[in-house]
Design a protein around this motif. Structure first.
Motif, short mmCIF file in Angstrom:
data_model
loop_
_atom_site.label_atom_id
_atom_site.label_comp_id
_atom_site.label_asym_id
_atom_site.label_seq_id
_atom_site.Cartn_x
_atom_site.Cartn_y
_atom_site.Cartn_z
N LEU A 19 5.18 6.99 8.14
CA LEU A 19 4.27 5.85 8.07
C LEU A 19 3.03 6.09 8.93
N ASP A 20 3.22 6.80 10.03
CA ASP A 20 2.10 7.04 10.95
C ASP A 20 1.18 8.16 10.46
N ARG A 21 1.76 9.21 9.88
CA ARG A 21 0.96 10.40 9.56
C ARG A 21 0.95 10.79 8.09
N ASP A 61 2.69 -0.59 3.46
CA ASP A 61 2.63 0.69 4.17
C ASP A 61 3.57 1.71 3.52
N THR A 72 11.04 7.91 9.17
CA THR A 72 10.21 6.89 8.52
C THR A 72 9.02 6.51 9.38
N GLY A 73 9.25 6.38 10.69
CA GLY A 73 8.14 6.07 11.59
C GLY A 73 7.06 7.14 11.57
N LEU A 74 7.48 8.41 11.55
CA LEU A 74 6.51 9.51 11.49
C LEU A 74 5.77 9.52 10.15
N VAL A 101 2.47 5.39 1.51
CA VAL A 101 3.04 6.71 1.74
C VAL A 101 3.52 7.32 0.42
#
Length: 216
Positions: A30-32, A115, A26-28, A119
């Motif tokens: 949201l970031d990319r 956010d 999820t972090g990846l 995505v």
């Protein structure tokens, strides 16, 4: 009623591993963005093998929509738990109102939800999976209504009522998503959604509102 079996060490470790992989993914995302991240990159970041990722998540979409199982059965749980004298639709309306009044993250009223929605909107695969989840929600609710009312297998009413109740839930969730994406705060969107819920309820017919009333 039988007591729930305590979670063993093996089950707990598997649950923790699954949650960790999901959190890393999820972090990846949201970031990319969803499409820009591969399963191999997720496995590398989580320090596990690609096979391990797939053992827990059969599809890449499952890594981002990992809480969909609870969503599929949510309205059915509300209907099964309705109070004496309460109909299926009114139970769902009541539960939604309580979640909105509580500014609950379970309906997207939380910081960071915009956010998440960005995505989803940018990834056709995620939008397709959400559509499939909505179909599961409908089928699950229709089956629950059929069981709760004892309707015959060829009675179309449980399916039709499920469509109307599902429309309410889907409209509320979609509106929350749009307003959070537009920069609304959870508290402000909560107040606005109470008015939307009132307007939505007024559009439902008496037949829908009085279907599957639980006996005393």
């Amino acid at each position: 009623m039988a007591e729930a079996r305590p979670e063993g060490l093996r089950e707990r470790k598997k649950r923790q591993t699954r949650q960790y992989i999901s959190d890393v993914a999820t972090g990846l995302f949201l970031d990319r963005g969803f499409d820009a991240v591969t399963v191999a990159e997720i496995a590398d970041a989580a320090d596990v093998s690609v096979n391990t990722v797939y053992n827990y998540f059969p599809a890449k979409e499952d890594l981002f929509l990992d809480r969909s199982k609870g969503v599929v059965d949510r309205m059915s749980r509300w209907v099964r738990g309705r109070a004496p004298g309460e109909s299926a639709a009114r139970a769902v309306l009541r539960e939604l109102r309580e979640e909105i009044e509580a500014v609950s993250p379970r309906v997207g009223l939380m910081a960071g939800y915009s956010d998440f929605m960005r995505v989803v909107h940018a990834a056709p695969a995620l939008r397709s999976r959400l559509w499939a989840i909505q179909q599961e929600v409908h089928d699950n609710l229709a089956g629950t209504l059929r069981q709760e009312t004892g309707a015959a297998a060829d009675d179309p009413l449980p399916d039709l009522i499920a469509g109307q109740i599902g429309w309410v839930h889907q409209t509320v969730m979609a509106t929350i998503g749009r307003r959070m994406l537009a920069g609304g705060t959870p508290e402000a969107v909560s107040r606005e959604m109470l008015d939307v819920l009132d307007a939505t309820e007024e559009l439902l017919s008496e037949k829908v509102l009085n279907y599957a009333v639980r006996g005393a």
